[in-house]
Structures are given as C-alpha cells and as structure tokens.
Design an enzyme around this catalytic site. Structure first.
Site, PDB file in Angstrom:
ATOM      1  N   HIS E  15     101.293  49.157  23.954  1.00 18.34           N
ATOM      2  CA  HIS E  15      99.719  50.037  24.802  1.00 18.34           C
ATOM      3  C   HIS E  15      99.963  50.902  25.444  1.00 18.34           C
ATOM      4  O   HIS E  15     101.242  51.722  25.246  1.00 18.34           O
ATOM      5  CB  HIS E  15      99.126  48.587  25.343  1.00 18.34           C
ATOM      6  CG  HIS E  15      99.603  48.913  26.958  1.00 18.34           C
ATOM      7  ND1 HIS E  15      98.871  48.103  27.821  1.00 18.34           N
ATOM      8  CD2 HIS E  15     100.854  49.191  27.001  1.00 18.34           C
ATOM      9  CE1 HIS E  15      99.914  47.902  28.872  1.00 18.34           C
ATOM     10  NE2 HIS E  15     101.161  48.603  28.341  1.00 18.34           N
ATOM     11  N   CYS E  34     103.242  54.788  32.091  1.00 18.56           N
ATOM     12  CA  CYS E  34     102.648  53.895  31.391  1.00 18.56           C
ATOM     13  C   CYS E  34     101.710  54.773  30.783  1.00 18.56           C
ATOM     14  O   CYS E  34     100.647  54.315  29.692  1.00 18.56           O
ATOM     15  CB  CYS E  34     101.644  53.046  31.775  1.00 18.56           C
ATOM     16  SG  CYS E  34     102.884  51.063  32.787  1.00 18.56           S
ATOM     17  N   HIS E  40     103.737  52.284  24.434  1.00 13.99           N
ATOM     18  CA  HIS E  40     105.710  51.355  25.174  1.00 13.99           C
ATOM     19  C   HIS E  40     104.595  49.854  24.185  1.00 13.99           C
ATOM     20  O   HIS E  40     104.286  49.301  23.870  1.00 13.99           O
ATOM     21  CB  HIS E  40     105.383  51.908  26.559  1.00 13.99           C
ATOM     22  CG  HIS E  40     105.051  51.358  27.330  1.00 13.99           C
ATOM     23  ND1 HIS E  40     103.572  52.109  27.303  1.00 13.99           N
ATOM     24  CD2 HIS E  40     104.518  49.929  28.232  1.00 13.99           C
ATOM     25  CE1 HIS E  40     102.877  51.485  28.931  1.00 13.99           C
ATOM     26  NE2 HIS E  40     103.449  50.364  28.990  1.00 13.99           N
ATOM     27  N   HIS E  42     104.873  45.181  25.098  1.00  7.38           N
ATOM     28  CA  HIS E  42     105.492  44.498  25.951  1.00  7.38           C
ATOM     29  C   HIS E  42     105.273  43.003  25.103  1.00  7.38           C
ATOM     30  O   HIS E  42     104.665  43.240  23.942  1.00  7.38           O
ATOM     31  CB  HIS E  42     104.563  44.022  26.934  1.00  7.38           C
ATOM     32  CG  HIS E  42     103.949  45.636  28.447  1.00  7.38           C
ATOM     33  ND1 HIS E  42     104.886  45.530  28.983  1.00  7.38           N
ATOM     34  CD2 HIS E  42     103.496  46.397  29.248  1.00  7.38           C
ATOM     35  CE1 HIS E  42     105.320  46.685  30.035  1.00  7.38           C
ATOM     36  NE2 HIS E  42     104.559  47.403  28.912  1.00  7.38           N
ATOM     37  N   ASP E  80      98.525  39.650  18.655  1.00  5.29           N
ATOM     38  CA  ASP E  80     100.125  39.758  18.120  1.00  5.29           C
ATOM     39  C   ASP E  80     100.024  41.008  17.703  1.00  5.29           C
ATOM     40  O   ASP E  80      99.655  41.112  16.466  1.00  5.29           O
ATOM     41  CB  ASP E  80     100.391  38.816  17.985  1.00  5.29           C
ATOM     42  CG  ASP E  80     101.995  38.152  17.980  1.00  5.29           C
ATOM     43  OD1 ASP E  80     102.681  38.924  18.262  1.00  5.29           O
ATOM     44  OD2 ASP E  80     102.383  37.623  16.911  1.00  5.29           O
ATOM     45  N   HIS E  81     101.936  42.043  17.834  1.00  3.15           N
ATOM     46  CA  HIS E  81     101.870  42.691  17.300  1.00  3.15           C
ATOM     47  C   HIS E  81     101.056  43.561  16.408  1.00  3.15           C
ATOM     48  O   HIS E  81     100.604  43.942  15.140  1.00  3.15           O
ATOM     49  CB  HIS E  81     102.548  41.943  15.623  1.00  3.15           C
ATOM     50  CG  HIS E  81     104.327  41.188  15.592  1.00  3.15           C
ATOM     51  ND1 HIS E  81     104.249  40.756  16.830  1.00  3.15           N
ATOM     52  CD2 HIS E  81     105.408  42.132  15.628  1.00  3.15           C
ATOM     53  CE1 HIS E  81     105.391  40.069  16.494  1.00  3.15           C
ATOM     54  NE2 HIS E  81     106.282  41.073  16.160  1.00  3.15           N
ATOM     55  N   GLU E 125     102.992  40.792  31.810  1.00  4.50           N
ATOM     56  CA  GLU E 125     102.729  41.972  30.945  1.00  4.50           C
ATOM     57  C   GLU E 125     104.531  42.349  31.324  1.00  4.50           C
ATOM     58  O   GLU E 125     105.314  42.585  30.121  1.00  4.50           O
ATOM     59  CB  GLU E 125     102.365  43.896  31.933  1.00  4.50           C
ATOM     60  CG  GLU E 125     102.016  44.617  31.074  1.00  4.50           C
ATOM     61  CD  GLU E 125     100.904  45.137  31.511  1.00  4.50           C
ATOM     62  OE1 GLU E 125      99.802  45.345  31.572  1.00  4.50           O
ATOM     63  OE2 GLU E 125     101.485  46.132  32.792  1.00  4.50           O
TER      64      GLU E 125
END
Lengths: 137, 137, 137, 137, 137, 137
Positions: E15, E34, E40, E42, E80-81, E125
C-alpha cells in the site's frame, strides 16, 4: 542418535557497564547510557542447549526436570532480583556485559552438567540483543 | 550460493510418557506428571530447516509451496488432533518424548525431500522446551 | 485509583469435543477433528485480569505472589498434565470447549478471590484461538 | 573467548517475484500469488549474527551502538518503505526472493564490518518463513 | 452465558498513504515515508473478536471452522498478496491507513456474520502499531 | 467513526519495592525479593491506546509519528537506563510498583495529548505480569 535439547530460563537483574578505573567521560563514551552509575536493569532470558546421545530406553537426552533444576538453582536463584555489579564476586573486576554474563552462566552450568553433554548458552538482554557462547561460527 | 530456508509448522496432539513394562511407580519416578496414564497434550511447533544451493534463475532454494505441502501432508495432517501413543505404529514401542518425536518427524521429511538438501528439525513441546535433530554440536 | 493487573498462567492438557449421546457422525460434523475419540491436547495459556483499587501505601492492587499462588494452586496444579474429559467431575456432562473451560476457570478463581475485585479470564487453546469471559462487549 | 552477538532489525517493503522474460503464466506457475504484477509487501525482520573475540577490558565483542548504526544506515534506511523491484539497481536482474534479499543484505553488511568478525544474516519474510545465509549446514 | 471468542488472521499486502489531489510535498509532510509513490508493504495481522451467548449443548459460541472460513474467504483471500491502492474499489477514494483498513474489514465481516453476534477487529500494521474498531473507550 | 490506535514502547530501568519507614523484615514480607535494597531491574514494555474520531480526509486518528515522538520524548527518554527510585522526584515518596509506574506514565502522556483523545496505558514488568490504567472493568 545425537540430539540437542533447549530449555528456556529467565531472571530480572540490575547492572551497569562501568569500569571504575576509567573517568566518567570515558565510561559514557564507550558504554553510553548503560554507564549510568545509578544502575538500570533487564529481564534476562536464556536458552540453554544441551547436546548428546538419547537413552534408547527412555527416549530422553537428559531428564528435563534435572536440567530445569540445575538452571533454577545455580543461575535463576543466584541472579534473580539482584544487582550484578554490587552483589557478586565474579563481577567485582569483570564488566557485566551480556558477553561476560553469558560466559559466566556457561561456566556455572558447565560445572553442574555431566561431561558427556555439550553445552551452549544464549542470553537475551533485550528483545533485540542477545549473545551466544560458544560462538556459532 | 548455499543457503538455509526455515519453515514453521504445528500440530496439536495428546501423548503420555509411559513404558508399559515398567511399574507405575517407576514411570512416575522417571517421567513425572508426563506419565499420567490418562494422557495430556501439547501444541507442538516445528521449524524445518532445509539447506542447499539456490537456483540462480529463480532465486529459490526450494519452492516454499512444495516444502509447506510436504510438511502439511506428511507431518501436520498425520499427527494433528491425534493421540501419539494410541494411534501410531511408530510409537507402539517407542516412548513419544520430544526427542523421539523430533527424530521421527526428521525421518518422515527426509524420505520426502530430495537428497540434494540437508535437513534439520526443531520441535517445541512447550514454549520453554524444544529439541533439535541433528544435534547442533 | 482503579487499575487492572494481568497475570499469565498455563497448563498442558488432553481433551476431546465429544457428546456421548450423539452419534460419531454428528460429533464429527459439529466438532470436526476435535471429536477424535482418542483425544488430542493443547498448551493452554491464560491471562487472568483482576481489577480494583490500589492500596495507597504499598502501591499494589493485589499481592502478585498471592495471585500467582491462587492461579497455580487452583487452576494450573488442577489441570496441568491431565485429561479434561476423563479426570474431572465438572466435565462429565459439559463439553470441554475453550468456552466452557474458560468459564469454569473463571468460576474457580472467582471463589478464591476477594469480592472487592472484578475478574476476567482469557484462555488461549492455540496461538490463533482464544476466548474471554466475561464477554468484552 | 570467542562469542556471537545477535542484533535484530526490520524494515517494511513491497516486492513481487516476477521474471520479466517469462510469460505471466510461467511466473504464476513458479511463484504463485507472489507473482502479482501490482506488488504485495512484508514486514521483514532480521537477525544479524556477528562472531569474534571479546575485548578482555570492556567485555564487548563489538559496540552494540556501532552494530545498530551499521544495520540502520546501510540496510534499514535503504530498504524501509521501499519497493524492492522498482527502486534498486541490485534487483533489476535479480528476483527479490527471501534468499536473494538475505544474501544481498549479508554482502552489504560484510562490506561495512571489520574483517575480524564472522557474519551471518537470518531474514524473516513472514512469521512462518525465514532464510539464513550462510547455510547452517 | 455471554463470552467472546478471538480468532487470528493475516495477509501480506502493498500500500501507500497518498492523496492524489495533494502535492507530493504535502503527502510527504503528512504521511512521511509511507507516501512513497512506489508503494511499500506489510504483514498485516488481525484479531477478530466475536461476542454472544454460548450454546448450552455444544458449549460453543460460534463454530470456529465457520469463523475461520468467513475470515479466510472474505478478508484473507481478498487482500493477501495484493496492492490495496491499485486493486480495490473501496480504496479508490479512501486512503488505506490502518484505521480505514480496519474499519473496512469490520464492515466486510459484519455483513457475513449473524446479527446476534457483536464484532470487533484489531489490525496490526507492524509489531508496534495496531488499531481497533470499534474504539475500546 | 471512532477508533483506537495502539502504539508500543519500551524502556529498561532499575527499581526496588521498598518503603523506607518500614523495617527490612516488613519490606521483605510484603514485597518479597523485589525489596532487595541493591535494586533489580526490568525491560518494561508499554502499549499506549489512544481513542477518538478518525479524520475523514487523511484516514488517521492521530499522526503515528507524533504519538511515537510523545511517547519517546516524555516516557522512553525519561525512564530508559535509569533508576526509578533514585533519580526521579515522582518516586521519592511513591513505591515504583507496576501500578504506580503505569499511572505515572498515564499522567505524563495525558498532559501531552490533546483533550479530544481518550487514553489508556498497559505496562508489562515481565512477560507474565502487566497492569492497565484505567481499569478495564
């Protein structure tokens, strides 16, 4: 069948990193805030690794109760809720860094553990910093 | 470029440490409360370490999906929500100590892993007790 | 000054989720692999939360040693290395789900804790599943 | 007296496992959902292990502040809140798998660490998957 | 008997915190690193808390398998991913901060959970930062 | 949209639980080994929970950088590597129990946090013992 068993332990102690023969400035330069003469403290965590041959009948390398008792009696009971610098002969002339403390614990356990076992000690001073003796490489 | 990859796994199982040919007294003396004939249980955690050469094109030592599937199919699915003493041939005459269980898991994975890889298994019985096969020293 | 204190505890036990008056099929349909009649087991972890007024002189809500002893004597010593279904009157007619076990532990602790304290118990069956009594909302 | 010190570090980054000269189908077949062209990301955790001789006067293997600064300046500040594939020369032709990233971090740290120390890097991509360079066996 | 059950879940996603109608300078000033336009990522961890009445026969608040399936199907499989900003309608005009992501997950789960249950979602996060919806006070 | 954000922090400090106007015997009877006059110490961990309304434009409850700076400047920098009993006015006549320390941290943070936010502080003295102010029930 050679295997290793790893048992955790912990104790909470105060210490400072401070060489009395040095000036306060030199202590601060080398040890940073760890040199505060009023002490600070840590929750120390250990992993004690014992290696050797498994007994084919019992399926045990060492009786975990015995290992726990050795760690409890000679390390945890000794150092828990203590001041490392002030209350122990072994740190009269030895700075209680994680390195020196880890090696000291290894020596104590080595003395109380049968020679047929190999021994290694990992010691965490904080969640981010730990040491292992003997060196892993 | 030789590297190691470590994959976690887990399963929940019942067991007891009990040698049928011994008296209840001897079982209690050696295995303590682990000898309770009615069984107790654990959340077992594993770290499976696979070592070898990285493929220069894909940058992978082993496809993690394949490793996860081998651990899942042959270890987790086998032992999860089971009674180690009662339901498995391999523990008919072998006490399911952490040591014997760890070695048994290593043998199972060794069979299903390409010979080009080295293999090591660490098994936690509780947060405070774990074993590693082969021995780390 | 009203505060809460939280103390961890743990025990390792075997159990199964199984209603004897149901068929094996129905048990499997509702409880899945937890219904295995041979039992499985867990490392149970607890957080016991006690709330009340801090003593202005000692700065303590409750003596932690007392709290640890109550948890140790009445919960950990009771259930550790035991089979919940087979060895306890309270689970003769009560399925030892995490929910029922958490509530049972709460009732035990409630009995041994001074009425001036509020009490809450969180119980982990695995690292991924836990319950809290009373409900948080 | 030879010992090892272990310091944790971390950074959060985006990446994808994708070989541009391959078809999307082949990328998916080999790398699974990690091949999503829009990227995904991780909280990467590291353990940096440095081995060598303890200074007998200070009781330190390496000044932890220096080690923390090297990890911070050359690894954490470099990769934190970055896109590994898009923003770094070293991953232009190298898939940023955990294996390749771990080896790359090892090379960076090796360059900034005195030759008298041995070095090892463990890198977690998730809580369940990690790699170590050099290989542990 | 009203109780709460807590189930963990996780997904790994990319994100950025970036408001397109703002200048790059303003984005950097408010969101810091950010705001990196290249993204980047998490490892997001969740705790989903469901509260209600325990079924007196089964001793269950909700079938854990059902809860796991709802979290898996509607949250983990969805995010996810993935890249939160690029691939989801819900974040086209909504910055994917931990706060907004947590509330979005809560809304998704609320829709698929029986009205008789109360619901709360905690989202990590990083290991050091998390949010809870609804607010705890 | 009311939400809570939770930020972790930590510091390492020495302390003792000791009331100077009491005899050494009474101190030992009440505080146990925590009364050791030479001090011991802990790695204190905190979770600071801030609750309030999310800004609809930025999607943030509070800028995490600001919250981290407040915790860092007024709590971590104040207490890290210090002796709580010897070096702080606030513990001259107040025993630095976890309860009193948690409440003191809450008061410090309350002073530096905008009134529109609700605040709660959880403080771990060890992995097994923690306190929360205000009380959770």
């Amino acid at each position: 069948m050679r295997i290793s068993i790893i048992r955790k332990g912990h104790f909470n102690a105060a210490h400072k990193l401070y060489i009395p023969s040095w000036s306060e400035e030199k202590n601060l330069a080398v040890f940073g805030k760890c040199a505060n003469p009023h002490y600070h403290g840590h929750n120390y965590n250990m992993e004690v690794t014992v290696s050797g041959e498994v007994d084919p009948e019992t399926g045990m390398l060492i009786n975990l109760k015995d290992l726990r008792d050795i760690i409890g009696k000679y390390v945890e009971d000794r150092y828990d809720h203590r001041n490392l610098n002030e209350e122990f002969e072994e740190f009269k002339d030895l700075v209680p860094t994680a390195e020196n403390l880890c090696y000291t614990i290894w020596k104590i356990l080595r003395e109380h553990l049968d020679d047929k076992y190999d021994l290694s000690v990992r010691l965490w001073e904080t969640e981010r910093n730990s040491v292992v003796y003997p060196a892993v490489s």
